[in-house]
Design an enzyme around this catalytic site. Structure first.
Site, PDB file in Angstrom:
ATOM      1  N   ARG A 185       3.648  -8.094  18.738  1.00  0.00           N
ATOM      2  CA  ARG A 185       3.465  -7.319  19.974  1.00  0.00           C
ATOM      3  C   ARG A 185       2.056  -7.447  20.539  1.00  0.00           C
ATOM      4  O   ARG A 185       1.798  -7.049  21.654  1.00  0.00           O
ATOM      5  CB  ARG A 185       3.761  -5.848  19.680  1.00  0.00           C
ATOM      6  CG  ARG A 185       5.236  -5.542  19.768  1.00  0.00           C
ATOM      7  CD  ARG A 185       5.428  -4.165  20.331  1.00  0.00           C
ATOM      8  NE  ARG A 185       4.796  -3.208  19.436  1.00  0.00           N
ATOM      9  CZ  ARG A 185       5.464  -2.257  18.783  1.00  0.00           C
ATOM     10  NH1 ARG A 185       6.753  -2.126  18.951  1.00  0.00           N
ATOM     11  NH2 ARG A 185       4.835  -1.426  17.985  1.00  0.00           N
ATOM     12  N   LYS A 208       9.447  -7.548   1.220  1.00  0.00           N
ATOM     13  CA  LYS A 208       9.606  -6.215   0.696  1.00  0.00           C
ATOM     14  C   LYS A 208       8.692  -5.254   1.463  1.00  0.00           C
ATOM     15  O   LYS A 208       7.749  -5.738   2.062  1.00  0.00           O
ATOM     16  CB  LYS A 208       9.350  -6.178  -0.803  1.00  0.00           C
ATOM     17  CG  LYS A 208       7.882  -6.402  -1.188  1.00  0.00           C
ATOM     18  CD  LYS A 208       7.689  -6.199  -2.645  1.00  0.00           C
ATOM     19  CE  LYS A 208       7.243  -4.813  -2.956  1.00  0.00           C
ATOM     20  NZ  LYS A 208       5.816  -4.571  -2.738  1.00  0.00           N
ATOM     21  N   LYS A 264       5.898 -17.400  -8.586  1.00  0.00           N
ATOM     22  CA  LYS A 264       4.748 -17.737  -9.443  1.00  0.00           C
ATOM     23  C   LYS A 264       5.180 -18.792 -10.462  1.00  0.00           C
ATOM     24  O   LYS A 264       6.276 -18.693 -11.032  1.00  0.00           O
ATOM     25  CB  LYS A 264       4.219 -16.474 -10.139  1.00  0.00           C
ATOM     26  CG  LYS A 264       3.572 -15.491  -9.149  1.00  0.00           C
ATOM     27  CD  LYS A 264       2.908 -14.340  -9.844  1.00  0.00           C
ATOM     28  CE  LYS A 264       2.483 -13.244  -8.890  1.00  0.00           C
ATOM     29  NZ  LYS A 264       1.159 -13.400  -8.300  1.00  0.00           N
ATOM     30  N   GLU A 293      -3.695  -4.365 -11.831  1.00  0.00           N
ATOM     31  CA  GLU A 293      -4.527  -4.824 -10.714  1.00  0.00           C
ATOM     32  C   GLU A 293      -5.842  -4.070 -10.730  1.00  0.00           C
ATOM     33  O   GLU A 293      -5.877  -2.904 -11.131  1.00  0.00           O
ATOM     34  CB  GLU A 293      -3.839  -4.513  -9.385  1.00  0.00           C
ATOM     35  CG  GLU A 293      -2.518  -5.194  -9.197  1.00  0.00           C
ATOM     36  CD  GLU A 293      -1.966  -4.872  -7.826  1.00  0.00           C
ATOM     37  OE1 GLU A 293      -2.303  -5.601  -6.881  1.00  0.00           O
ATOM     38  OE2 GLU A 293      -1.229  -3.889  -7.693  1.00  0.00           O
ATOM     39  N   ASP A 311       6.663   0.343  -5.253  1.00  0.00           N
ATOM     40  CA  ASP A 311       5.882  -0.802  -4.774  1.00  0.00           C
ATOM     41  C   ASP A 311       5.922  -1.980  -5.757  1.00  0.00           C
ATOM     42  O   ASP A 311       5.931  -3.134  -5.341  1.00  0.00           O
ATOM     43  CB  ASP A 311       4.430  -0.360  -4.547  1.00  0.00           C
ATOM     44  CG  ASP A 311       3.567  -1.463  -3.950  1.00  0.00           C
ATOM     45  OD1 ASP A 311       3.994  -2.049  -2.942  1.00  0.00           O
ATOM     46  OD2 ASP A 311       2.484  -1.743  -4.489  1.00  0.00           O
ATOM     47  N   HIS A 349       8.975  -6.275  -8.672  1.00  0.00           N
ATOM     48  CA  HIS A 349       8.327  -7.326  -9.472  1.00  0.00           C
ATOM     49  C   HIS A 349       8.596  -7.180 -10.971  1.00  0.00           C
ATOM     50  O   HIS A 349       8.973  -8.136 -11.642  1.00  0.00           O
ATOM     51  CB  HIS A 349       6.820  -7.325  -9.233  1.00  0.00           C
ATOM     52  CG  HIS A 349       6.419  -7.464  -7.787  1.00  0.00           C
ATOM     53  ND1 HIS A 349       7.119  -8.238  -6.899  1.00  0.00           N
ATOM     54  CD2 HIS A 349       5.397  -6.928  -7.076  1.00  0.00           C
ATOM     55  CE1 HIS A 349       6.536  -8.175  -5.707  1.00  0.00           C
ATOM     56  NE2 HIS A 349       5.492  -7.380  -5.792  1.00  0.00           N
ATOM     57  N   LYS A 354      -2.864   0.365 -10.384  1.00  0.00           N
ATOM     58  CA  LYS A 354      -4.015  -0.072  -9.591  1.00  0.00           C
ATOM     59  C   LYS A 354      -5.272   0.448 -10.273  1.00  0.00           C
ATOM     60  O   LYS A 354      -5.221   1.423 -11.021  1.00  0.00           O
ATOM     61  CB  LYS A 354      -3.928   0.521  -8.188  1.00  0.00           C
ATOM     62  CG  LYS A 354      -2.634   0.140  -7.467  1.00  0.00           C
ATOM     63  CD  LYS A 354      -2.904  -0.597  -6.198  1.00  0.00           C
ATOM     64  CE  LYS A 354      -1.635  -0.991  -5.485  1.00  0.00           C
ATOM     65  NZ  LYS A 354      -1.517  -2.423  -5.255  1.00  0.00           N
ATOM     66  N   LYS A 389      -7.470  -7.761 -13.576  1.00  0.00           N
ATOM     67  CA  LYS A 389      -6.214  -8.205 -12.978  1.00  0.00           C
ATOM     68  C   LYS A 389      -5.501  -9.037 -14.024  1.00  0.00           C
ATOM     69  O   LYS A 389      -6.016 -10.066 -14.464  1.00  0.00           O
ATOM     70  CB  LYS A 389      -6.486  -9.041 -11.725  1.00  0.00           C
ATOM     71  CG  LYS A 389      -5.212  -9.456 -11.004  1.00  0.00           C
ATOM     72  CD  LYS A 389      -5.507  -9.949  -9.601  1.00  0.00           C
ATOM     73  CE  LYS A 389      -4.283 -10.559  -8.921  1.00  0.00           C
ATOM     74  NZ  LYS A 389      -3.309  -9.595  -8.444  1.00  0.00           N
TER      75      LYS A 389
HETATM   76  C1  BG6 Z   1       2.734  -6.489  -3.566  1.00  0.00           C
HETATM   77  C2  BG6 Z   1       2.389  -5.020  -3.588  1.00  0.00           C
HETATM   78  O1  BG6 Z   1       4.127  -6.666  -3.565  1.00  0.00           O
HETATM   79  O2  BG6 Z   1       2.183  -7.116  -4.722  1.00  0.00           O
HETATM   80  C3  BG6 Z   1       0.884  -4.812  -3.659  1.00  0.00           C
HETATM   81  O3  BG6 Z   1       2.909  -4.391  -2.418  1.00  0.00           O
HETATM   82  C4  BG6 Z   1       0.303  -5.593  -4.818  1.00  0.00           C
HETATM   83  O4  BG6 Z   1       0.577  -3.422  -3.776  1.00  0.00           O
HETATM   84  C5  BG6 Z   1       0.767  -7.049  -4.807  1.00  0.00           C
HETATM   85  O5  BG6 Z   1      -1.115  -5.531  -4.712  1.00  0.00           O
HETATM   86  C6  BG6 Z   1       0.340  -7.768  -6.071  1.00  0.00           C
HETATM   87  O6  BG6 Z   1       0.609  -9.136  -5.972  1.00  0.00           O
HETATM   88  P1  BG6 Z   1      -0.193 -10.217  -6.847  1.00  0.00           P
HETATM   89  O7  BG6 Z   1       0.479 -11.515  -6.539  1.00  0.00           O
HETATM   90  O8  BG6 Z   1      -1.608 -10.152  -6.367  1.00  0.00           O
HETATM   91  O9  BG6 Z   1      -0.057  -9.782  -8.267  1.00  0.00           O
END
Ligand code: BG6
Length: 490
Positions: free
Chosen positions: A50, A149, A183, A217, A236, A241, A339, A344
């Site tokens: 938009r 998603k 991945k 993360e 989320d 995942h 989080k 990570k």
């Molecule tokens: C997304 C989530 O699907 O995956 C995020 O909405 C998250 O909150 C992300 O940070 C993590 O992805 P990756 O590939 O960095 O592990």
């Protein structure tokens, strides 16, 4: 070097073209594939959103995005200019009329192209955009729609989205993305299990003690607080995942690698998940929310401060999950994601049972169990922790050691981002790494049970300082069973 097979020529329309996902992930991924010669020169990427900007401005923004998210040493001379030439832009109202005539005219210039429509917008626009695509005659045999998603926030809303999209696209043309499936290590899990004889024979409750899946993360909510606070870690990350990783770890061998064969097996796992009820929810789940702390030495604010107000949304969840099947009876799957963790890290740890009897003296640690660690990030790879003899003449002392495969070191090449693989699969029409409707709905049906059990006992999430592995109750969750979360061998 990996063999690169070019895909068919395509016109990819990205709705939500000025958003974060397009900037950070989709444009860099398409750039890499273009630079490697996988995208034919007759292809176009048409941004649609938009925002009222000229095509030239979109191209400039795309150039900046690629310079920001692709390391400079990866950009070959001239490649960026050549890629930018393939970009176009249409200002469009996904739910209204504006812009559709222009998009239709552009697409009709090349009626034979494969046409992926990538919906990187808010999910409430999925239905309206699809209806507009249909009413403007833009859906043909070579069209596919890609859904990002979140597909809903519970079973009911997921069904509503699936119904709306399903009114105009047949299931075979719908690609629901879970980028974890793109991945490399996740696909390697399939190779490990079904292309080798040694592991699959051991993949049973007789030999495996338990499985751990961790997706940690360091980031906080990164300016997505509006979305995240309505979602939380269960919706989320875990519903999609982590459950997908669980499915690939737990599923039976598919008949072949066809999309439906693989998805049939994953669906069986989702349907075999033991429901979590209000009676056991406190025993088998832990919700947490980060407070102020430090991550990698840098002080960070609490979730509530980032959000500018108190919240009962979880930024961490840990769970003990059971798969009710012959293969997995009695083998718990411990899942955790959060989080603001110390690092990570995404990994699947398959812990085998300890040897039944030790011939080694007690002090030699002879009964440490074997573990297979499948590392998704960072440094994708696999490790098998085995007991070895401590070197030297000082008697028979044992210690755990890694048999280690680091993919990057072994194959000496860059590991592509998940979106590169998935975008090319969409063009190729290969849906194996995408979720089918019944899978998404089965995952929601199970997650709804957890959400319901939580709402029946409304307790605030347990606090944990940013930079730690979650609330202490998450450690207690696994230790109550006499087990511990996996720690890297030093
Ligand atoms: C997304 C989530 O699907 O995956 C995020 O909405 C998250 O909150 C992300 O940070 C993590 O992805 P990756 O590939 O960095 O592990």
């Amino acid at each position: 070097m990996a063999t690169i097979i070019p895909v068919a020529s395509f016109d990819c329309v990205v709705f939500g073209a000025t958003g974060d996902l397009t900037t950070r992930k989709l444009l860099p991924a398409l750039f890499y594939r273009f630079q490697d010669g996988q995208i034919p020169g007759t292809s176009r990427i048409i941004g649609a959103s938009r925002t009222d900007i000229a095509a030239e401005t979109f191209r400039e923004r795309a150039r900046d995005a690629i310079k920001r998210f692709v390391p400079p040493q990866d950009i070959r001379e001239g490649a960026l200019d050549a890629f930018i030439d393939h970009l176009d832009y249409v200002m469009i109202d996904g739910a209204g009329e504006e812009g559709w005539a222009e998009l239709t005219a552009k697409l009709n210039e090349r009626p034979d192209q494969v046409r992926p429509y990538y919906l990187a917008t808010s999910p409430d626009l999925y239905g309206p955009i699809c209806r507009n695509l249909a009413s403007h005659g833009l859906i043909g045999e070579k069209s596919r729609v890609v859904l990002e998603k979140p597909i809903g926030k519970d079973l009911k809303s997921a069904r509503a989205i699936n119904d709306a999209v399903g009114e105009v696209f047949p299931e075979t043309q719908i690609y629901r993305i879970d980028h974890y499936l793109g991945k490399e290590t996740v696909q390697n899990l399939l190779a490990l299990r079904f292309a080798n004889t040694i592991f699959e024979r051991l993949w049973t409750a007789d030999v495996i003690d338990h499985v751990q899946i961790t997706v940690a993360e360091t980031v906080g909510v990164e300016g997505r607080a509006g979305y995240y606070d309505r979602s939380g870690a269960l919706r989320d990350m875990l519903q999609n995942h982590l459950l997908q990783l669980l499915c690939l770890t737990a599923m039976e061998s598919p008949l072949n690698l066809d999309a439906n064969a693989v998805r049939d097996e994953k669906l069986k796992v989702l349907r075999a998940l033991k429901p979590i009820t209000p009676n056991d929810v406190q025993q088998v789940t832990v919700r947490g929310q980060y407070g102020a702390g430090a991550v990698a030495g840098k002080p960070v604010e609490s979730y509530a401060t980032e959000l500018e107000g108190p919240s009962r949304t979880e930024t961490f969840v840990a769970m003990k999950v059971e798969v009710q099947s012959w293969r997995w009876a009695g083998v718990p799957f411990y899942l955790r994601t959060g989080k603001r963790m110390p690092q990570k890290l995404s990994e699947i740890v398959v812990q085998f049972r300890a040897s039944p009897f030790s011939i080694f003296p007690e002090e030699s640690f002879g009964r440490e169990p074997n573990r297979l660690v499948i590392r998704l990030q960072p440094q994708e790879g696999m490790k098998l922790e085995v007991m070895t003899k401590d070197p030297g003449p000082g008697g028979m002392r044992l210690r755990p050691t890694n048999l280690d495969i680091s993919f990057e070191e072994t194959f000496k090449q860059r590991y592509p981002d998940a979106y590169e693989r998935l975008l090319m699969d969409v063009v190729r029409g290969n849906a194996t790494l995408f979720m089918r409707r019944d899978e998404v709905e089965a995952a929601w049906a199970w997650a709804d049970g957890v959400l319901k059990a939580w709402s029946d006992r409304p307790e605030a999430p347990r606090p944990y300082p940013a930079g730690t592995w979650g609330p202490t109750s998450a450690i207690a969750l696994i230790e109550r069973d006499g087990r511990t979360w996996h720690e890297e061998l030093r």
